[in-house]
Design a protein around this motif. Structure first.
Motif, PDB file in Angstrom:
ATOM      1  N   ALA A 176      -2.592  30.692  20.763  1.00 55.16           N
ATOM      2  CA  ALA A 176      -3.386  30.857  21.980  1.00 55.16           C
ATOM      3  C   ALA A 176      -2.486  30.877  23.211  1.00 55.16           C
ATOM      4  CB  ALA A 176      -4.413  29.731  22.084  1.00 55.16           C
ATOM      5  N   SER A 177      -1.426  30.079  23.166  1.00 54.80           N
ATOM      6  CA  SER A 177      -0.485  30.044  24.280  1.00 54.80           C
ATOM      7  C   SER A 177       0.184  31.396  24.476  1.00 54.80           C
ATOM      8  CB  SER A 177       0.574  28.965  24.041  1.00 54.80           C
ATOM      9  OG  SER A 177       1.555  28.983  25.043  1.00 54.80           O
ATOM     10  N   ALA A 178       0.556  32.042  23.370  1.00 58.65           N
ATOM     11  CA  ALA A 178       1.207  33.352  23.464  1.00 58.65           C
ATOM     12  C   ALA A 178       0.259  34.392  24.059  1.00 58.65           C
ATOM     13  CB  ALA A 178       1.689  33.799  22.092  1.00 58.65           C
ATOM     14  N   VAL A 179      -1.010  34.351  23.662  1.00 58.05           N
ATOM     15  CA  VAL A 179      -1.990  35.287  24.209  1.00 58.05           C
ATOM     16  C   VAL A 179      -2.142  35.059  25.712  1.00 58.05           C
ATOM     17  CG1 VAL A 179      -4.422  35.970  24.207  1.00 58.05           C
ATOM     18  CG2 VAL A 179      -3.247  35.538  22.042  1.00 58.05           C
TER      19      VAL A 179
ATOM     20  N   GLN B  56       0.009  33.797  27.790  1.00 57.07           N
ATOM     21  CA  GLN B  56       1.212  34.238  28.484  1.00 57.07           C
ATOM     22  C   GLN B  56       1.235  35.755  28.643  1.00 57.07           C
ATOM     23  OE1 GLN B  56       4.604  32.656  26.401  1.00 57.07           O
ATOM     24  NE2 GLN B  56       3.854  30.542  26.543  1.00 57.07           N
ATOM     25  N   GLN B  57       0.814  36.484  27.614  1.00 61.78           N
ATOM     26  CA  GLN B  57       0.805  37.940  27.687  1.00 61.78           C
ATOM     27  C   GLN B  57      -0.234  38.439  28.690  1.00 61.78           C
ATOM     28  OE1 GLN B  57       2.989  40.119  26.153  1.00 61.78           O
ATOM     29  NE2 GLN B  57       4.029  38.184  25.711  1.00 61.78           N
ATOM     30  N   LEU B  58      -1.367  37.792  28.748  1.00 63.05           N
ATOM     31  CA  LEU B  58      -2.390  38.200  29.713  1.00 63.05           C
ATOM     32  C   LEU B  58      -1.964  37.883  31.146  1.00 63.05           C
ATOM     33  CD1 LEU B  58      -5.607  37.128  27.773  1.00 63.05           C
ATOM     34  CD2 LEU B  58      -4.761  39.454  28.149  1.00 63.05           C
ATOM     35  N   THR B  59      -1.271  36.763  31.321  1.00 61.38           N
ATOM     36  CA  THR B  59      -0.734  36.429  32.641  1.00 61.38           C
ATOM     37  C   THR B  59       0.302  37.470  33.070  1.00 61.38           C
ATOM     38  OG1 THR B  59      -1.121  34.068  32.309  1.00 61.38           O
ATOM     39  CG2 THR B  59       0.493  34.676  33.975  1.00 61.38           C
ATOM     40  N   ALA B  60       1.144  37.895  32.114  1.00 64.92           N
ATOM     41  CA  ALA B  60       2.142  38.928  32.418  1.00 64.92           C
ATOM     42  C   ALA B  60       1.462  40.251  32.785  1.00 64.92           C
ATOM     43  CB  ALA B  60       3.062  39.125  31.214  1.00 64.92           C
ATOM     44  N   LEU B  61       0.318  40.550  32.121  1.00 65.42           N
ATOM     45  CA  LEU B  61      -0.413  41.771  32.447  1.00 65.42           C
ATOM     46  C   LEU B  61      -0.970  41.701  33.871  1.00 65.42           C
ATOM     47  CD1 LEU B  61      -1.521  44.493  31.491  1.00 65.42           C
ATOM     48  CD2 LEU B  61      -3.531  43.276  30.593  1.00 65.42           C
TER      49      LEU B  61
END
Length: 315
Positions: free
Chosen positions: A30-33, A35-40
């Protein structure tokens, strides 16, 4: 430039509703998801998510981006299909998902035909409940999937997928022959063998019974139609079965054709229809269906005429 992998995650979040569900579907943490959405969000320069405590919802900007994402993903799929068509004919791995009654009847001869006509194809088949096929296609675990629904319980369309119709089957009321009434209304007080709650088969039975103005009383739950028919033959209740599953009912079962149909379609990702391997599978399935051929010489795919009245099949 927006990262396509992150766009996929945003689309998944819109469809699945929670970051935990996205993480489970993609085998991420969940943390990786997150982080990726924050980067988006950094890439777009706008807020895409609204966080209220542990809940996350899409902002208006997030909703707009999701709509464009479906178009982007379909375009990428179509580009890959076009490149594959330029490189070669049907070749390489093709992952097919199908449900049991199709696996037993329609699919085996199709696999033989594909192996003969397109030996460069690497065919892999997985038995899968129709309700699970759309997710497997979206997550690229399948390339082609057989899905089904009922005319009285239609499935919701998926904007990321396309499909072509394959066949339409009559649905039968299955009763113990010794106590058969030949009508749904006649079994209102009889125990029923229902599919798992939440499945389209379960919903179809509920709607048929509702139209007959009663709620079915469940004695057993089973999803495999061979098991359902065995339980009917044992006098354990009544149920509904589609035509492909009713080609060779056990002794002591009476089948009555109903004005209800199960519809089977060939599903694939939007933009993938022109991929040579996908197109070959679609063509082989539709050709097999068009010839009226099946694994059974009686052609179980041909719909019986409900106007003929009760249909007796014993032994």
């Amino acid at each position: 430039m927006l990262d396509v992998r992150r766009l996929r995650l945003l689309s998944d979040l819109h469809r699945l509703g929670t970051i935990a569900a996205v993480a489970d579907a993609r085998s991420y943490t969940a943390s990786a998801v997150s982080q990726q959405l924050t980067a988006l969000e950094r890439e777009t320069g706008v807020a895409l998510l609204e966080r209220t405590g542990r809940r996350v919802t899409l902002t208006a900007a997030g909703q707009v981006l999701v709509r464009h994402t479906e178009t982007v993903l379909a375009a990428l799929e179509e580009a890959g299909a076009s490149l594959a068509a330029v490189r070669s004919g049907p070749a390489g791995p093709v992952r097919i998902g199908a449900f049991p009654s199709v696996m037993r009847t329609l699919l085996p001869p199709v696999l033989v035909t594909l192996g003969h006509d397109h030996p460069a194809l690497e065919l892999t088949v997985t038995e899968l409940d129709p309700a699970l096929v759309p997710a497997a296609l979206r997550e690229r675990r399948l390339d082609v999937g057989l899905t089904s629904d009922y005319d009285i319980a239609p499935a919701e369309p998926d904007p990321s997928l396309d499909s072509v119709p394959l066949l339409r089957e009559t649905v039968y009321l299955a009763e113990p022959a010794s106590t058969a009434t030949g009508s749904v209304a006649g079994v209102a007080s009889t125990p029923w063998i229902l599919a798992t709650p939440g499945t389209l088969c379960h919903e179809a039975i509920l709607r048929v019974c509702r139209d007959a103005e009663f709620i079915p009383r469940a004695r057993h739950h089973a999803d495999d139609f061979a098991t359902v028919l065995a339980l009917v033959a044992a006098g354990q209740g009544v149920s509904l079965v589609p035509e492909l599953a009713a080609t060779t009912p056990p002794a002591g079962v009476r089948l009555t054709a109903l004005p209800v149909s199960r519809r089977t379609s060939i599903g694939f990702r939007r933009g993938a229809a022109a991929h040579p391997a996908v197109a070959a599978v679609i063509a082989a399935l539709r050709q097999r269906r068009a010839t009226g051929a099946s694994a059974d010489p009686g052609d179980p795919g041909r719909s019986a005429d409900p106007a003929r009245g009760p249909m007796h099949r014993q032994g």
